[in-house]
Design a protein around this motif. Structure first.
Motif, PDB file in Angstrom:
ATOM      1  N   LYS A 146       0.819  -1.211   0.000  1.00 32.45           N
ATOM      2  CA  LYS A 146       0.000   0.000   0.000  1.00 32.45           C
ATOM      3  C   LYS A 146       0.857   1.267   0.000  1.00 32.45           C
ATOM      4  N   ASP A 147       1.844   1.323   0.872  1.00 34.99           N
ATOM      5  CA  ASP A 147       2.635   2.540   1.026  1.00 34.99           C
ATOM      6  C   ASP A 147       3.478   2.853  -0.208  1.00 34.99           C
ATOM      7  N   ASN A 148       3.936   1.817  -0.913  1.00 28.83           N
ATOM      8  CA  ASN A 148       4.882   2.034  -2.008  1.00 28.83           C
ATOM      9  C   ASN A 148       4.258   1.987  -3.394  1.00 28.83           C
ATOM     10  N   SER A 149       2.943   1.758  -3.465  1.00 26.82           N
ATOM     11  CA  SER A 149       2.251   1.811  -4.746  1.00 26.82           C
ATOM     12  C   SER A 149       1.837   3.258  -5.021  1.00 26.82           C
ATOM     13  N   THR A 150       2.100   3.711  -6.219  1.00 24.93           N
ATOM     14  CA  THR A 150       1.735   5.070  -6.628  1.00 24.93           C
ATOM     15  C   THR A 150       0.776   4.990  -7.807  1.00 24.93           C
ATOM     16  N   ALA A 151       0.383   6.173  -8.296  1.00 28.18           N
ATOM     17  CA  ALA A 151      -0.575   6.226  -9.409  1.00 28.18           C
ATOM     18  C   ALA A 151      -0.068   5.463 -10.634  1.00 28.18           C
ATOM     19  N   GLY A 152       1.223   5.527 -10.884  1.00 26.36           N
ATOM     20  CA  GLY A 152       1.766   4.879 -12.065  1.00 26.36           C
ATOM     21  C   GLY A 152       2.603   3.651 -11.794  1.00 26.36           C
ATOM     22  N   TYR A 153       2.580   3.175 -10.554  1.00 28.85           N
ATOM     23  CA  TYR A 153       3.431   2.036 -10.192  1.00 28.85           C
ATOM     24  C   TYR A 153       2.760   1.257  -9.081  1.00 28.85           C
ATOM     25  N   GLU A 154       2.553  -0.006  -9.324  1.00 32.40           N
ATOM     26  CA  GLU A 154       1.905  -0.865  -8.331  1.00 32.40           C
ATOM     27  C   GLU A 154       2.867  -1.954  -7.867  1.00 32.40           C
ATOM     28  N   VAL A 155       3.054  -2.041  -6.575  1.00 33.13           N
ATOM     29  CA  VAL A 155       3.896  -3.086  -5.998  1.00 33.13           C
ATOM     30  C   VAL A 155       3.060  -4.355  -5.857  1.00 33.13           C
ATOM     31  N   SER A 213      15.553  -7.993  11.928  1.00 29.22           N
ATOM     32  CA  SER A 213      16.781  -8.784  11.967  1.00 29.22           C
ATOM     33  C   SER A 213      16.931  -9.436  13.339  1.00 29.22           C
ATOM     34  N   GLY A 214      17.966 -10.243  13.482  1.00 29.09           N
ATOM     35  CA  GLY A 214      18.212 -10.890  14.760  1.00 29.09           C
ATOM     36  C   GLY A 214      18.455  -9.901  15.890  1.00 29.09           C
ATOM     37  N   SER A 215      19.067  -8.783  15.566  1.00 25.04           N
ATOM     38  CA  SER A 215      19.343  -7.765  16.580  1.00 25.04           C
ATOM     39  C   SER A 215      18.228  -6.746  16.692  1.00 25.04           C
ATOM     40  N   GLY A 216      17.439  -6.599  15.620  1.00 24.90           N
ATOM     41  CA  GLY A 216      16.443  -5.531  15.584  1.00 24.90           C
ATOM     42  C   GLY A 216      17.043  -4.182  15.260  1.00 24.90           C
ATOM     43  N   LEU A 217      18.355  -4.124  15.012  1.00 24.35           N
ATOM     44  CA  LEU A 217      19.051  -2.850  14.785  1.00 24.35           C
ATOM     45  C   LEU A 217      19.725  -2.799  13.418  1.00 24.35           C
ATOM     46  N   ASP A 218      19.340  -3.665  12.494  1.00 23.30           N
ATOM     47  CA  ASP A 218      19.994  -3.740  11.191  1.00 23.30           C
ATOM     48  C   ASP A 218      19.915  -2.388  10.478  1.00 23.30           C
ATOM     49  N   PRO A 219      21.058  -1.801  10.100  1.00 24.45           N
ATOM     50  CA  PRO A 219      21.041  -0.499   9.435  1.00 24.45           C
ATOM     51  C   PRO A 219      20.823  -0.589   7.929  1.00 24.45           C
ATOM     52  N   ASP A 220      20.856  -1.807   7.382  1.00 29.16           N
ATOM     53  CA  ASP A 220      20.820  -1.995   5.931  1.00 29.16           C
ATOM     54  C   ASP A 220      19.523  -2.650   5.486  1.00 29.16           C
ATOM     55  N   ILE A 221      19.192  -2.421   4.216  1.00 26.90           N
ATOM     56  CA  ILE A 221      18.108  -3.138   3.571  1.00 26.90           C
ATOM     57  C   ILE A 221      18.643  -3.718   2.267  1.00 26.90           C
ATOM     58  N   SER A 222      17.898  -4.632   1.693  1.00 23.25           N
ATOM     59  CA  SER A 222      18.307  -5.214   0.422  1.00 23.25           C
ATOM     60  C   SER A 222      18.053  -4.223  -0.711  1.00 23.25           C
ATOM     61  N   PRO A 223      18.799  -4.323  -1.804  1.00 26.69           N
ATOM     62  CA  PRO A 223      18.519  -3.475  -2.971  1.00 26.69           C
ATOM     63  C   PRO A 223      17.087  -3.659  -3.468  1.00 26.69           C
ATOM     64  N   GLN A 224      16.538  -4.866  -3.327  1.00 25.50           N
ATOM     65  CA  GLN A 224      15.166  -5.108  -3.757  1.00 25.50           C
ATOM     66  C   GLN A 224      14.173  -4.264  -2.962  1.00 25.50           C
ATOM     67  N   TYR A 225      14.399  -4.160  -1.642  1.00 23.82           N
ATOM     68  CA  TYR A 225      13.498  -3.357  -0.819  1.00 23.82           C
ATOM     69  C   TYR A 225      13.675  -1.874  -1.133  1.00 23.82           C
ATOM     70  N   ALA A 226      14.900  -1.448  -1.360  1.00 24.50           N
ATOM     71  CA  ALA A 226      15.128  -0.047  -1.735  1.00 24.50           C
ATOM     72  C   ALA A 226      14.458   0.270  -3.066  1.00 24.50           C
ATOM     73  N   ASP A 227      14.540  -0.658  -4.017  1.00 19.64           N
ATOM     74  CA  ASP A 227      14.001  -0.416  -5.356  1.00 19.64           C
ATOM     75  C   ASP A 227      12.488  -0.210  -5.344  1.00 19.64           C
ATOM     76  N   ILE A 228      11.762  -0.991  -4.532  1.00 14.02           N
ATOM     77  CA  ILE A 228      10.309  -0.837  -4.552  1.00 14.02           C
ATOM     78  C   ILE A 228       9.857   0.428  -3.815  1.00 14.02           C
ATOM     79  N   VAL A 250      11.397   3.369  -4.536  1.00 15.45           N
ATOM     80  CA  VAL A 250      11.867   4.463  -5.388  1.00 15.45           C
ATOM     81  C   VAL A 250      10.729   5.336  -5.900  1.00 15.45           C
ATOM     82  N   HIS A 251       9.659   4.718  -6.422  1.00  9.22           N
ATOM     83  CA  HIS A 251       8.564   5.514  -6.989  1.00  9.22           C
ATOM     84  C   HIS A 251       7.882   6.361  -5.915  1.00  9.22           C
ATOM     85  N   ARG A 252       7.693   5.778  -4.739  1.00 11.21           N
ATOM     86  CA  ARG A 252       7.079   6.545  -3.644  1.00 11.21           C
ATOM     87  C   ARG A 252       7.964   7.706  -3.216  1.00 11.21           C
ATOM     88  N   ILE A 253       9.258   7.473  -3.093  1.00 14.91           N
ATOM     89  CA  ILE A 253      10.191   8.533  -2.712  1.00 14.91           C
ATOM     90  C   ILE A 253      10.189   9.641  -3.751  1.00 14.91           C
TER      91      ILE A 253
END
Length: 222
Positions: free
Chosen positions: A132-141, A154-169, A171-174
């Motif tokens: 819902k949050d990352n779908s836009t008018a011209g892009y549907e996740v 993550s195991g620690s709950g403090l992971d500072p990184d995300i996968s490129p796949q999560y960053a990519d979806i 992009v349109h919302r950002i």
């Protein structure tokens, strides 16, 4: 009797000297040596891998941050501020009930099995929110495009990184929320994507704090 006392005194003196020497070596010289080497060769890491923006420290590259809106009246859980890239869920974090004077950063995992009903409900709700949050008018996740790190902590709950796949979806919302082109935001993600360590350790990743700092600079430049 005097010989016995003398012998005891000598033993005590030798023990005291040994204690003082060991204290000096292990309690003073060794820590100073290790600290000096760490500061000289790995200063950034030794000081917490700090990240600066606008001349001040804003966080660490090793600890994730939340990018949420202020709590509204009656809310218990803040809503994500969707103009920023979002990190992994933090369901594993506990609360500080020991020292309430300071807001301590706590680390921990959910410790729930894959068939635990609470965990299943969390993941299901998180996936629906990501779509819902990352779908836009011209892009549907599509649900099948949502990676595991977008819906699990993550195991620690403090992971500072995300996968490129999560960053990519994201992009349109950002791009939509910040008035930027999709191509420029995608290029920003690509520029901040790190490969596997030494080419084979771990997975490709994107540091969310560093990415959001770069995003803020890009928005400021117009």
């Amino acid at each position: 009797m005097n010989n016995s006392l003398t012998h005891t005194a000598r033993l005590l003196g030798a023990g005291l000297r040994a204690l003082l020497v060991l204290t000096l070596v292990t309690g003073v010289l060794y820590p100073l040596t290790v600290t000096g080497i760490a500061q000289g060769l790995f200063g950034g890491k030794a000081n917490g891998s700090e990240i600066e923006a606008d001349g001040r420290v804003v966080g660490s590259s090793l600890i994730g941050q939340s990018y949420d809106l202020p709590l509204k009246e009656g809310q218990e859980t803040p809503e994500p501020d969707l103009k920023w890239f979002q990190g992994r869920p933090q369901n594993g974090l506990g609360t500080n009930s020991v020292n309430t004077r300071y807001q301590l950063i706590l680390s921990g995992a959910t410790n729930r099995s894959a068939d635990n009903r609470d965990l299943i409900d969390w993941v299901t709700a998180a996936k629906a929110a990501v779509v819902k949050d990352n779908s836009t008018a011209g892009y549907e996740v599509r649900p099948s495009e949502v990676p595991a790190d977008a819906v699990t902590s993550s195991g620690s709950g403090l992971d500072p990184d995300i996968s490129p796949q999560y960053a990519d979806i994201q992009v349109h919302r950002i791009a939509e929320r910040n008035g930027l082109s999709v191509a420029r935001v995608q290029r920003l993600v690509d520029e901040h994507t790190e490969g596997r360590t030494l080419g084979f350790l771990g997975e490709p990743r994107v540091n969310v704090l560093e990415l959001n700092i770069a995003l803020e600079d890009l928005v400021a430049k117009g």
